[in-house]
Design a protein around this motif. Sequence first.
Motif: not given
Length: 254
Positions: A166-168, A179-196, A203-206
């Motif tokens: 949702q934007g930034d 829960h809405l957090v101010r963290i870009p989706l791209a950051t979570l995608e990179e950080r959580w890749a090894e966690a599946g 706009s969606t990460l699963v």
Amino acid sequence: MPRPPRTAALTVLVVDDEAPARNEVAWLLDQDERVGRVLTASSGTSALAALEREHVDVVFSDISMPGLDGIQLARVIRRFSERPQVVFVTAHDTHAVDAFDLDAVDYLMKPVRPERIGEAVRRCLAATDRDDEPEATPEDDETIPVELGGVTRFVRRSEIRWVQAQGDYARLHTPTGSHLVRIPLATLEERWAEAGFVRIHRSTLVSTRHISEIHNDGGRCTVLVDGTELQVSRRHTRHLRGTLLRPRATTDEG
């Protein structure tokens, strides 16, 4: 009457430039039987000096301090070969993302309640137990600070089913809500890749472990995650299928 000595207890350093706040947190920690020693420092610089002299398990630090502030102090601590856990104690809720990036164990809002101090100590002990395990794996859980009703809480990564951009910001979906957090989706995608976690749409990460079904109807691909149908873009369909069908290190017999 002096208290009897404690065993297997934490050594804690409380850092705050304001004496009343520093003394209050130190007093609350001293009432907890899981805490053995409570040290104090009035600045980030004096905290580093204390860390050179003493073994410290946890640093409870204010954020807004003159000179070396709490965020900068945590960044220095992060470079330690044997680093203490960090808990932020602050009057502001604007630094929760920094806390996430710095792997803070907890984020307490002033004025600090005794039960929140107790919960922070519990989290620190749990984090210390994880650090003592012989080998950490990418699947080790992580906590994310979220704002709920004016209170900052932490959500476990393992509870998150999918994430929407949702934007930034990013909206984390769990079985009990979002829960809405101010963290870009791209950051979570990179950080959580090894966690599946995989991107299925711009706009969606699963979390792949929570995908129960995958459907392809007339070239339109969707996945069922915790009872919710989510669209998979054409761009990400092949990667998703490859991820889900990738052979595991161990296979079932037959």
